[in-house]
Enzyme design. Structure first.
Site, PDB file in Angstrom:
ATOM      1  CG  ASN A  40      -1.898  -1.098   1.239  1.00 37.75           C
ATOM      2  OD1 ASN A  40      -2.493  -1.468   0.408  1.00 37.75           O
ATOM      3  ND2 ASN A  40      -2.354  -1.560   2.567  1.00 37.75           N
TER       4      ASN A  40
ATOM      5  CG  HIS B  40     -10.739  -1.748   7.238  1.00 39.39           C
ATOM      6  ND1 HIS B  40     -10.151  -1.396   8.013  1.00 39.39           N
ATOM      7  CD2 HIS B  40      -9.571  -2.230   6.407  1.00 39.39           C
ATOM      8  CE1 HIS B  40      -9.046  -2.100   8.058  1.00 39.39           C
ATOM      9  NE2 HIS B  40      -9.144  -2.250   7.203  1.00 39.39           N
TER      10      HIS B  40
ATOM     11  CD  GLU C 191     -13.601   0.944   3.357  1.00 34.81           C
ATOM     12  OE1 GLU C 191     -12.537   1.410   2.545  1.00 34.81           O
ATOM     13  OE2 GLU C 191     -13.272   0.167   3.929  1.00 34.81           O
TER      14      GLU C 191
ATOM     15  CG  ASP D  92     -10.847   4.967   6.270  1.00 33.37           C
ATOM     16  OD1 ASP D  92     -10.190   4.818   5.828  1.00 33.37           O
ATOM     17  OD2 ASP D  92     -11.190   3.835   6.973  1.00 33.37           O
TER      18      ASP D  92
ATOM     19  CG  HIS E 234      -6.832   2.696   0.674  1.00 30.40           C
ATOM     20  ND1 HIS E 234      -5.998   1.435   0.375  1.00 30.40           N
ATOM     21  CD2 HIS E 234      -7.468   1.294   2.012  1.00 30.40           C
ATOM     22  CE1 HIS E 234      -6.148   0.364   1.414  1.00 30.40           C
ATOM     23  NE2 HIS E 234      -6.666   0.431   2.455  1.00 30.40           N
TER      24      HIS E 234
ATOM     25  CE  LYS F 128      -4.078   1.716   4.022  1.00 28.96           C
ATOM     26  NZ  LYS F 128      -4.204   0.503   5.883  1.00 28.96           N
TER      27      LYS F 128
END
Ligand SMILES: Cc1ncc(COP(=O)(O)O)c(C=O)c1O
Length: 384
Positions: free
Chosen positions: A48, A134, A176, A205, A208, A237
């Site tokens: 990541n 998640h 997310e 969230d 990523h 990440k």
């Protein structure tokens, strides 16, 4: 009475029999692109570390300088002696960068999600979460005293149906920015419209998306012109480090400082890490070239990948999952790739839904086109 040993061995045997056995593999280090083991080096397509910052010389130097100045540990919770100038500067820097009044640091994204949801939600409240959120979000939601409902993944009709049900308490909608196992993005603008119109709060969230999307890497929300009441960013990440922050308004920050147990009863991150993170923020803000390289790699992979017997998710992010379905086959394919010196981890349920076993391929800015060609050759030649 069952003994502890009998109980554990029964559960271990259950896990072994389902081909869902989880393994860790020792390695000697990675630079995002390569992974070094006692068997040699592998092309790493499971990291990541999307921008390759975990090895950035200026970030390493910042950590070293922070360790010289502050030592290697914080010595306590932020509420006792663990909150240094380095933490304070980083929080202010994050808040200013992302356009919030306040930022609060947590030691991990897992702790941030748990701490925030546990602190905010009361018995009469409800959480409506995207069903692919998640584990750290779902677990916090399920364990909170609030009612927990899931809406269909990225499905605005489903969210609307849930929101339309009258509810006396407060509502928190959770999603997310970029989904960690599917690589697709949430329609944040549409979600935010719905939360606003029902006086609900939105928690995103963006583990990523931060560092990757939006102007100066400000993330998925910035890119979609959305400012959720609660924004979670993590540093494991694109930042190449670890830790997390919650971005929110003044009142919410004060509330979390009083009630977020993961913040109060946990040793603060080392100040040296905060110094390194401050440098990482600078690198990310100035990181258009790295982001461009990553985007080129994503485009190249998508263009060059040929028909595979399995579904490649329709993702435009660094996460390019290949859905295998069967757990044993997925694990076997991961091993075949490894024999070809390509490291792609098999991700099995319950991390993903049943029948959703997948090879979670991740691309980084450090990969070359030749690396991607090697991956593609290995995929096409492995039965994938
Ligand atoms: C979407 C998402 N949120 C939270 C986390 C947890 O973050 P951390 O690794 O900092 O605990 C992860 C990590 O895998 C994640 O993918």
């Amino acid at each position: 009475m069952m003994s502890w040993s009998d109980s554990l061995s029964r559960r271990l045997a259950e896990r072994r029999s389902t081909s869902l056995w989880r393994n860790r593999q020792v390695h000697q280090g990675s630079d995002g692109r390569l992974l070094f083991t006692s068997d040699g080096q592998y092309l790493n397509f499971s990291s990541n570390d999307y921008l390759g910052l975990s090895r950035h010389p200026q970030i390493i130097a910042a950590w070293q300088q922070g360790a010289e100045q502050y030592g290697v540990g914080s010595g306590g919770s932020g509420h006792v002696t663990g909150y240094t100038v380095a933490h304070n500067i980083l929080e202010q820097q994050l808040a200013e960068w992302l356009g919030y009044s306040r930022a609060l640091l947590f030691i991990s994204g897992y702790a941030a999600n748990q701490g925030v949801i546990a602190a905010l939600m009361e018995k009469e409240d409800r959480i409506i979460a995207d069903r692919l959120s998640h584990a750290s979000l779902m677990e916090a939601a399920i364990h909170s005293p609030a009612q927990c409902r899931r809406f269909l993944h990225n499905n605005m009709g489903s969210l609307q149906q849930h929101l339309a049900k009258a509810y006396a308490g407060k509502t928190l909608v959770v999603t997310e920015g970029v989904f960690s196992m599917d690589g697709d993005c949430a329609p944040l603008e549409a979600i935010a419209q719905q939360t606003k119109s029902t006086a609900s709060w939105l928690m995103v969230d963006d583990a990523h998306g931060i560092g990757i999307h939006g102007d100066e890497g400000r993330g998925s929300c910035w890119m979609q012109n959305v400012k959720p009441e609660i924004l979670i960013i993590t540093f494991g990440k694109a930042f190449g480090l670890s830790g997390a922050a919650v971005l929110c308004d003044e009142q919410t920050a004060e509330y979390l400082l009083q009630y977020a147990r993961h913040l109060i009863y946990s040793t603060a991150m080392p100040p040296a890490q905060a110094v390194a993170l401050s440098e990482a923020v600078q690198q990310i803000r100035a990181g258009d070239e790295l982001r461009e390289r990553l985007q080129n790699n994503i485009r190249y992979f998508r263009r060059e990948v040929q028909q595979l017997p399995f579904v490649l998710m329709n993702s435009e992010t660094a996460i390019q999952p290949l859905i295998i379905g069967d757990n044993e086959l997925c694990t076997a394919l991961s091993h075949v790739l490894r024999q070809k010196k390509v490291w792609v981890k098999a991700i099995l349920p319950p991390t993903v839904p049943p029948d959703g076993a997948r090879l979670r391929i991740t691309l980084t800015a450090n990969h070359t086109q030749h690396d991607i060609d090697t991956l593609l050759e290995a995929l096409h030649g492995s039965g994938c």
